[in-house]
Scaffold this motif. Structure first.
Motif, PDB file in Angstrom:
ATOM      1  N   LEU A 106       2.050  -8.211   5.007  1.00 17.86           N
ATOM      2  CA  LEU A 106       1.806  -8.426   3.576  1.00 17.86           C
ATOM      3  C   LEU A 106       0.328  -8.310   3.238  1.00 17.86           C
ATOM      4  N   PHE A 107      -0.511  -8.956   4.041  1.00 18.62           N
ATOM      5  CA  PHE A 107      -1.953  -8.949   3.787  1.00 18.62           C
ATOM      6  C   PHE A 107      -2.513  -7.532   3.888  1.00 18.62           C
ATOM      7  N   VAL A 108      -2.129  -6.813   4.938  1.00 26.36           N
ATOM      8  CA  VAL A 108      -2.613  -5.433   5.124  1.00 26.36           C
ATOM      9  C   VAL A 108      -2.111  -4.540   3.989  1.00 26.36           C
ATOM     10  N   PHE A 109      -0.857  -4.722   3.601  1.00 29.91           N
ATOM     11  CA  PHE A 109      -0.273  -3.934   2.518  1.00 29.91           C
ATOM     12  C   PHE A 109      -1.034  -4.164   1.204  1.00 29.91           C
ATOM     13  N   PHE A 114      -5.051  -2.412  -2.691  1.00 30.90           N
ATOM     14  CA  PHE A 114      -6.207  -2.757  -3.522  1.00 30.90           C
ATOM     15  C   PHE A 114      -7.350  -1.770  -3.302  1.00 30.90           C
ATOM     16  N   LEU A 115      -7.636  -1.443  -2.041  1.00 31.57           N
ATOM     17  CA  LEU A 115      -8.738  -0.518  -1.726  1.00 31.57           C
ATOM     18  C   LEU A 115      -8.446   0.888  -2.239  1.00 31.57           C
ATOM     19  N   ILE A 116      -7.190   1.333  -2.105  1.00 30.80           N
ATOM     20  CA  ILE A 116      -6.812   2.662  -2.615  1.00 30.80           C
ATOM     21  C   ILE A 116      -6.975   2.710  -4.134  1.00 30.80           C
ATOM     22  N   VAL A 130      -9.008  -0.898 -14.087  1.00 31.71           N
ATOM     23  CA  VAL A 130      -8.211  -1.187 -12.900  1.00 31.71           C
ATOM     24  C   VAL A 130      -8.499  -2.597 -12.391  1.00 31.71           C
ATOM     25  N   ASP A 131      -9.766  -3.024 -12.451  1.00 25.53           N
ATOM     26  CA  ASP A 131     -10.112  -4.388 -12.047  1.00 25.53           C
ATOM     27  C   ASP A 131      -9.418  -5.418 -12.938  1.00 25.53           C
ATOM     28  N   LYS A 132      -9.349  -5.132 -14.231  1.00 24.43           N
ATOM     29  CA  LYS A 132      -8.653  -6.037 -15.161  1.00 24.43           C
ATOM     30  C   LYS A 132      -7.166  -6.082 -14.845  1.00 24.43           C
ATOM     31  N   PHE A 133      -6.601  -4.911 -14.547  1.00 27.92           N
ATOM     32  CA  PHE A 133      -5.187  -4.838 -14.159  1.00 27.92           C
ATOM     33  C   PHE A 133      -4.937  -5.695 -12.913  1.00 27.92           C
ATOM     34  N   LEU A 203       0.821   4.217 -12.218  1.00 22.98           N
ATOM     35  CA  LEU A 203       2.086   3.491 -12.085  1.00 22.98           C
ATOM     36  C   LEU A 203       2.980   4.103 -11.006  1.00 22.98           C
ATOM     37  N   CYS A 204       3.075   5.422 -11.029  1.00 26.53           N
ATOM     38  CA  CYS A 204       3.972   6.108 -10.088  1.00 26.53           C
ATOM     39  C   CYS A 204       3.476   6.007  -8.644  1.00 26.53           C
ATOM     40  N   THR A 205       2.188   6.269  -8.455  1.00 28.40           N
ATOM     41  CA  THR A 205       1.660   6.351  -7.087  1.00 28.40           C
ATOM     42  C   THR A 205       1.303   5.000  -6.478  1.00 28.40           C
ATOM     43  N   LEU A 206       0.884   4.051  -7.306  1.00 24.94           N
ATOM     44  CA  LEU A 206       0.388   2.789  -6.763  1.00 24.94           C
ATOM     45  C   LEU A 206       1.251   1.575  -7.086  1.00 24.94           C
ATOM     46  N   GLU A 207       2.162   1.703  -8.036  1.00 29.37           N
ATOM     47  CA  GLU A 207       2.991   0.556  -8.400  1.00 29.37           C
ATOM     48  C   GLU A 207       4.470   0.756  -8.097  1.00 29.37           C
ATOM     49  N   ILE A 208       4.893   1.986  -7.883  1.00 28.18           N
ATOM     50  CA  ILE A 208       6.305   2.244  -7.598  1.00 28.18           C
ATOM     51  C   ILE A 208       6.493   2.744  -6.172  1.00 28.18           C
ATOM     52  N   LEU A 209       5.770   3.807  -5.814  1.00 27.44           N
ATOM     53  CA  LEU A 209       5.938   4.403  -4.484  1.00 27.44           C
ATOM     54  C   LEU A 209       5.675   3.441  -3.328  1.00 27.44           C
TER      55      LEU A 209
END
Length: 221
Positions: A106-109, A114-116, A130-133, A203-209
């Motif tokens: 979980l931590f690594v994920f 976050f870094l990506i 993105v920081d606000k998000f 949304l597609c690449t970082l929040e769904i995939l």
């Protein structure tokens, strides 16, 4: 002739779990004492947006309060996943090795994601947005972890976790995530509309995939 049958006595050690629960409760108690005003606003996140509006400065990402509530989120989410896996006989609740594996994953994920996001935000020149998000998402998920903590304690020390309980919690988690994105779009709609393509890509690449691949990996392994 008397026949004596010997049976193996299985001792289940749950001391490590108790220590983690005590640690999480101690962190909550410290935050309530040191940051009483902020904590009182934080626990209203279930029905009020006031906390996010007051503490919207992105510097709060690295504040003690945010980091400590993130620790509670990690502990709480990991226990819930362990209980969930235990219900389907994929793990044992007393197995601290399984707990360490889950919390590490979980931590690594979360850290990798976050870094990506930071890298992509720099590329598209949207670091502030993105920081606000991330701050808003972190606040809401920390709140879920906080609420989930007593539920985990009850489920962990009782042998009656049922499928319906897990289903209800998962549905609430999904609905709460939808509410999180609704809040983000509502409060930053002008900025989002100006960068709509990047927002959809985000949304597609970082929040769904990532969650899809995580679900695929878990179900296949």
């Amino acid at each position: 002739m008397k026949i004596i049958l010997l049976s193996e006595r299985i001792l289940v050690n749950k001391d490590w779990a108790t220590l983690l629960f005590v640690l999480a409760i101690a962190i909550v108690a410290l935050n309530k004492t040191i940051f009483s005003v902020r904590f009182n606003e934080f626990i209203k996140l279930g029905y009020s947006e006031k906390y996010n509006k007051i503490y919207k400065d992105t510097n709060n990402l690295l504040s003690w309060f945010t980091i400590s509530m993130f620790v509670i989120q990690l502990i709480s989410f990991t226990f819930f996943i362990l209980l969930f896996l235990s219900y389907f006989n994929y793990a044992k609740t007393e197995n601290y090795i399984a707990y360490i594996q889950i919390i590490t994953f979980l931590f690594v994920f979360i850290l990798s994601k976050f870094l990506i996001e930071k890298i992509i935000a720099t590329v598209i020149n949207s670091e502030s947005l993105v920081d606000k998000f991330n701050l808003v998402k972190l606040n809401y998920r920390a709140f879920i972890g906080f609420v989930l903590l007593p539920v985990n304690i009850v489920l962990y020390y009782n042998s009656w976790p049922v499928k319906e309980v897990f289903n209800i919690i998962l549905i609430i988690f999904l609905l709460y995530n939808v509410f999180t994105y609704y809040f983000l779009v509502k409060n930053y709609q002008k900025t989002i509309l100006s960068k709509l393509f990047y927002f959809i890509l985000y949304l597609c690449t970082l929040e769904i995939l990532p969650y899809y691949f995580m679900y695929y990996w878990v179900t296949k392994n």
